[in-house]
Design a protein around this motif. Structure first.
Motif, PDB file in Angstrom:
ATOM      1  N   ARG A   8     -18.973  18.452 -37.546  1.00  0.00           N
ATOM      2  CA  ARG A   8     -18.604  19.298 -35.916  1.00  0.00           C
ATOM      3  C   ARG A   8     -20.287  18.715 -34.908  1.00  0.00           C
ATOM      4  O   ARG A   8     -20.337  19.039 -34.139  1.00  0.00           O
ATOM      5  CB  ARG A   8     -18.241  20.913 -35.391  1.00  0.00           C
ATOM      6  CG  ARG A   8     -17.029  21.210 -36.510  1.00  0.00           C
ATOM      7  CD  ARG A   8     -16.432  22.538 -36.297  1.00  0.00           C
ATOM      8  NE  ARG A   8     -17.154  23.033 -36.372  1.00  0.00           N
ATOM      9  CZ  ARG A   8     -16.803  24.639 -36.594  1.00  0.00           C
ATOM     10  NH1 ARG A   8     -16.051  24.760 -35.913  1.00  0.00           N
ATOM     11  NH2 ARG A   8     -17.515  25.094 -37.131  1.00  0.00           N
ATOM     12  N   ASN A   9     -21.140  19.359 -35.802  1.00  0.00           N
ATOM     13  CA  ASN A   9     -23.160  19.030 -35.588  1.00  0.00           C
ATOM     14  C   ASN A   9     -23.355  17.882 -35.210  1.00  0.00           C
ATOM     15  O   ASN A   9     -22.847  17.190 -33.894  1.00  0.00           O
ATOM     16  CB  ASN A   9     -23.696  19.530 -36.677  1.00  0.00           C
ATOM     17  CG  ASN A   9     -23.488  21.014 -36.955  1.00  0.00           C
ATOM     18  OD1 ASN A   9     -23.157  21.944 -35.677  1.00  0.00           O
ATOM     19  ND2 ASN A   9     -24.127  21.393 -38.194  1.00  0.00           N
ATOM     20  N   ARG A  12     -20.972  17.280 -31.719  1.00  0.00           N
ATOM     21  CA  ARG A  12     -21.819  18.197 -30.814  1.00  0.00           C
ATOM     22  C   ARG A  12     -22.827  17.296 -30.497  1.00  0.00           C
ATOM     23  O   ARG A  12     -23.545  16.995 -29.578  1.00  0.00           O
ATOM     24  CB  ARG A  12     -22.049  19.409 -31.194  1.00  0.00           C
ATOM     25  CG  ARG A  12     -22.617  20.099 -30.561  1.00  0.00           C
ATOM     26  CD  ARG A  12     -23.455  21.810 -30.942  1.00  0.00           C
ATOM     27  NE  ARG A  12     -23.924  21.516 -31.684  1.00  0.00           N
ATOM     28  CZ  ARG A  12     -24.530  22.596 -33.112  1.00  0.00           C
ATOM     29  NH1 ARG A  12     -22.839  23.216 -33.105  1.00  0.00           N
ATOM     30  NH2 ARG A  12     -24.715  22.103 -33.696  1.00  0.00           N
ATOM     31  N   ASN A  13     -23.801  16.351 -31.040  1.00  0.00           N
ATOM     32  CA  ASN A  13     -24.950  15.072 -31.062  1.00  0.00           C
ATOM     33  C   ASN A  13     -24.705  14.522 -30.370  1.00  0.00           C
ATOM     34  O   ASN A  13     -24.972  14.101 -29.577  1.00  0.00           O
ATOM     35  CB  ASN A  13     -25.946  15.153 -32.465  1.00  0.00           C
ATOM     36  CG  ASN A  13     -26.179  16.230 -33.036  1.00  0.00           C
ATOM     37  OD1 ASN A  13     -26.278  16.886 -32.999  1.00  0.00           O
ATOM     38  ND2 ASN A  13     -26.154  16.135 -34.776  1.00  0.00           N
ATOM     39  N   SER A  14     -23.101  14.452 -30.431  1.00  0.00           N
ATOM     40  CA  SER A  14     -22.880  12.890 -30.152  1.00  0.00           C
ATOM     41  C   SER A  14     -22.127  13.173 -28.106  1.00  0.00           C
ATOM     42  O   SER A  14     -22.446  12.673 -27.049  1.00  0.00           O
ATOM     43  CB  SER A  14     -21.991  12.015 -30.406  1.00  0.00           C
ATOM     44  OG  SER A  14     -20.822  12.395 -30.257  1.00  0.00           O
ATOM     45  N   ASP A 193     -11.778  18.193 -31.735  1.00  0.00           N
ATOM     46  CA  ASP A 193     -12.973  18.004 -32.781  1.00  0.00           C
ATOM     47  C   ASP A 193     -14.001  18.147 -31.437  1.00  0.00           C
ATOM     48  O   ASP A 193     -14.568  19.135 -31.844  1.00  0.00           O
ATOM     49  CB  ASP A 193     -13.089  16.046 -33.069  1.00  0.00           C
ATOM     50  CG  ASP A 193     -12.669  16.174 -34.229  1.00  0.00           C
ATOM     51  OD1 ASP A 193     -11.881  16.963 -34.707  1.00  0.00           O
ATOM     52  OD2 ASP A 193     -12.504  15.063 -35.035  1.00  0.00           O
ATOM     53  N   GLN A 194     -14.129  17.324 -30.534  1.00  0.00           N
ATOM     54  CA  GLN A 194     -14.860  17.735 -29.579  1.00  0.00           C
ATOM     55  C   GLN A 194     -15.126  19.880 -29.284  1.00  0.00           C
ATOM     56  O   GLN A 194     -16.181  20.532 -29.103  1.00  0.00           O
ATOM     57  CB  GLN A 194     -15.184  17.424 -28.007  1.00  0.00           C
ATOM     58  CG  GLN A 194     -15.250  15.420 -28.641  1.00  0.00           C
ATOM     59  CD  GLN A 194     -15.470  14.586 -27.655  1.00  0.00           C
ATOM     60  OE1 GLN A 194     -14.724  14.598 -26.287  1.00  0.00           O
ATOM     61  NE2 GLN A 194     -15.905  13.502 -27.865  1.00  0.00           N
ATOM     62  N   ILE A 195     -14.088  19.809 -28.778  1.00  0.00           N
ATOM     63  CA  ILE A 195     -13.652  21.705 -28.294  1.00  0.00           C
ATOM     64  C   ILE A 195     -14.133  21.828 -30.010  1.00  0.00           C
ATOM     65  O   ILE A 195     -14.928  23.560 -29.451  1.00  0.00           O
ATOM     66  CB  ILE A 195     -12.328  21.574 -28.304  1.00  0.00           C
ATOM     67  CG1 ILE A 195     -11.674  21.299 -26.766  1.00  0.00           C
ATOM     68  CG2 ILE A 195     -12.441  23.472 -27.295  1.00  0.00           C
ATOM     69  CD1 ILE A 195     -10.709  20.822 -26.223  1.00  0.00           C
ATOM     70  N   ALA A 196     -14.157  21.819 -30.963  1.00  0.00           N
ATOM     71  CA  ALA A 196     -14.246  22.760 -31.870  1.00  0.00           C
ATOM     72  C   ALA A 196     -15.331  23.335 -31.877  1.00  0.00           C
ATOM     73  O   ALA A 196     -16.344  23.956 -32.602  1.00  0.00           O
ATOM     74  CB  ALA A 196     -13.892  21.952 -33.373  1.00  0.00           C
ATOM     75  N   ALA A 197     -16.897  21.661 -31.968  1.00  0.00           N
ATOM     76  CA  ALA A 197     -17.804  22.027 -32.107  1.00  0.00           C
ATOM     77  C   ALA A 197     -18.569  22.463 -30.681  1.00  0.00           C
ATOM     78  O   ALA A 197     -19.485  23.531 -30.579  1.00  0.00           O
ATOM     79  CB  ALA A 197     -17.836  20.228 -31.695  1.00  0.00           C
TER      80      ALA A 197
END
Ligand SMILES: [Fe+2]
Ligand SMILES: [Fe+2]
Length: 242
Positions: A8-9, A12-14, A193-197
């Motif tokens: 997830r991190n 988020r970084n991407s 996945d991006q929303i989870a981040a």
């Protein structure tokens, strides 16, 4: 800059770095390599799992309210008002300010409002129930503030707990089975996945750490104080023989 092996991190970084494919890939490479070496990493938490385990904390808080009902009706002076105050504060910070306001009202409901008349009505009712819940939490915080429940407040508080429990059980069950699945259908796995981040970012911004872990510790400790921590205590008796 350091990168967490937690996926997830990583996502988020991407996301933070934008669409620079080359840069993102160069960051992803070593991280997956680290995973291959068998380094420990936290399991992923999907966006809907995040929402549903929020409901788990909320349900445990409501069950504490439910468990004090008999005492509240018979010996209100013996009710642990400080523990109820703690539950109401947890409900406010984790349930209302984070789960309802920051996740559902910002991310889930606006999209569902565009899903036609049926969902529009659903979201209106759910929002009204959030607002009613906030009024109820204000009331619980007020009547438990002195550290004692006065005989004047005992009966109305018991009635408030009962109606709050029924409202929120219906509310959360509909969200788990109708609202979240309908919302989730709008996104690809990658977007989810991006929303989870993003959800995790919000959690860290609000709580400065893992809000779920902290909330779980708080509710566990209150359950222990009130002798509600032994799960086996809640196993139902066998039904009558017929
Ligand atoms: Fe809700
Ligand atoms: Fe919810």
């Amino acid at each position: 800059m350091t990168f967490d092996p937690n996926r997830r991190n990583l996502l988020r970084n991407s996301v933070t770095l934008g669409a620079g494919g080359t840069i993102v890939l160069s960051l992803i490479g070593p991280t997956f390599a680290e995973e291959d070496k068998g380094e420990e990493k936290e399991p992923e938490v999907s966006a809907t799992e995040d929402l549903m385990r929020g409901h788990g904390i909320i349900r445990r808080a409501l069950l504490v309210y439910y468990e004090v009902l008999p005492k509240l009706r018979t010996k209100p002076a013996s009710v642990n008002a400080a523990a109820l105050q703690q539950i109401a504060k947890l409900f406010r910070t984790f349930g209302e300010d984070y789960h309802e306001r920051m996740l559902e009202e910002q991310h889930i409901f606006p999209l569902l409002r565009k899903h036609g008349q049926e969902f529009l009505r659903y979201v209106d009712i759910l929002t009204e129930q959030h607002n009613r819940g906030r009024e109820i939490t204000d009331y619980i915080l007020t009547v438990t503030k002195s550290g004692k429940i006065s005989s004047l407040h005992a009966k109305p508080l018991a009635e408030v707990f009962e109606s709050f429990l029924v409202m929120y059980e219906n509310h959360a069950a509909r969200e788990d089975t109708i609202v979240f699945p309908a919302w989730k259908k709008n996104f690809t796995d990658k977007q989810l996945d991006q929303i989870a981040a993003q959800f995790e970012d919000i959690e860290h911004k609000i709580f400065g750490k893992d809000g779920f872990d902290e909330a779980e510790k708080t509710i566990s400790s209150i359950e222990t104080t009130l002798e509600l921590s032994d799960l086996s205590k809640f196993t139902a008796p066998a039904p009558p023989k017929v």
